[in-house]
Design an enzyme around this catalytic site. Structure first.
Site, mmCIF file in Angstrom:
data_model
loop_
_atom_site.group_PDB
_atom_site.id
_atom_site.type_symbol
_atom_site.label_atom_id
_atom_site.label_comp_id
_atom_site.label_asym_id
_atom_site.label_seq_id
_atom_site.Cartn_x
_atom_site.Cartn_y
_atom_site.Cartn_z
ATOM 1 C CE LYS A 161 -1.730 2.003 3.537
ATOM 2 N NZ LYS A 161 -2.431 2.375 4.785
ATOM 3 C CG ASP A 211 -7.312 3.414 2.579
ATOM 4 O OD1 ASP A 211 -8.255 3.079 1.826
ATOM 5 O OD2 ASP A 211 -7.203 4.571 3.031
#
Length: 215
Positions: free
Chosen positions: A120, A138
């Site tokens: 991420k 997320d």
């Protein structure tokens, strides 16, 4: 979400916010990397509060190493898991200096090799700093992708792959920010604010949350 609804969904988000970006505050690519590393399991507001104090004092790999662990922890104390993140950040600084000339690398493999940097975080840097159509999934984006039916998936990687496959190319660069902001402020976890959502008409979520009654 039906295929025919995807384009108007993103066109509406683009019309409302033509140039979205991260809410983390930064002025250099290294500051962005550091801020994203610190933001895991923490809010952007909390990270910004800490980096507003830290970055004027030390905002390069060498400056952070010179600052040292104890002093760095003092700046990061308000951030969740700050001791672990401080160690990861300093280890990352050492690798940047030793292996990348002090610069943030531009490849996913090199970014993910840095301590505390997962997929991420790498995607955020690739997208925001280097203009790649990367999808940083997320909790907000995971929720929005599933709730709307845009890209259902049980894991961030599954959702990432689904979004990359379904989002039209002209929206890919900014899609991550649009979906994150939608999840943060409108399509919230406990109570989606469907009554004020600009893209509710294309969303597969049912039943839509009605507007609260006025007292």
């Amino acid at each position: 979400m039906k295929d025919r609804d995807i384009r108007p969904f993103f066109e509406t988000l683009r019309a409302a916010n033509p140039h979205p970006t991260t809410e983390l505050e930064y002025t250099t690519t290294f500051e962005l990397l550091a801020a994203v590393l610190l933001s895991a399991q923490a809010t952007d507001v909390g990270v910004n509060r800490a980096t507003r104090r830290l970055f004027p004092v030390a905002n390069t790999p060498q400056a952070l190493l010179d600052l040292g662990l104890e002093a760095l922890e003092g700046y990061l104390g308000s951030i969740n898991l700050y001791r672990t993140k401080a160690r990861h950040l300093l280890a990352t600084c050492r690798i940047l200096l030793d292996e990348h000339g002090g610069e943030v690398p531009r490849t996913r493999e090199a970014l993910e090799a840095l301590p505390g940097v997962g997929r991420k975080t790498a995607n955020v840097v690739l997208n925001t700093a280097f203009g790649e159509a990367a999808m940083a999934v997320d909790t907000h984006i995971l929720r929005v992708a599933n709730r709307t039916g845009l890209a259902p998936g049980a894991t961030p990687l599954a959702v990432e792959r689904g979004l990359l496959a379904r989002v039209p190319p002209e929206y890919l660069l900014d899609a991550h920010h649009w979906l994150l902001l939608l999840g943060r402020y409108t399509c919230q976890a406990r109570l989606p604010r469907c009554w004020e959502c600009p893209v509710a008409k294309w969303c597969g979520y049912q039943p839509k949350t009605p507007a609260p009654r006025r007292a």
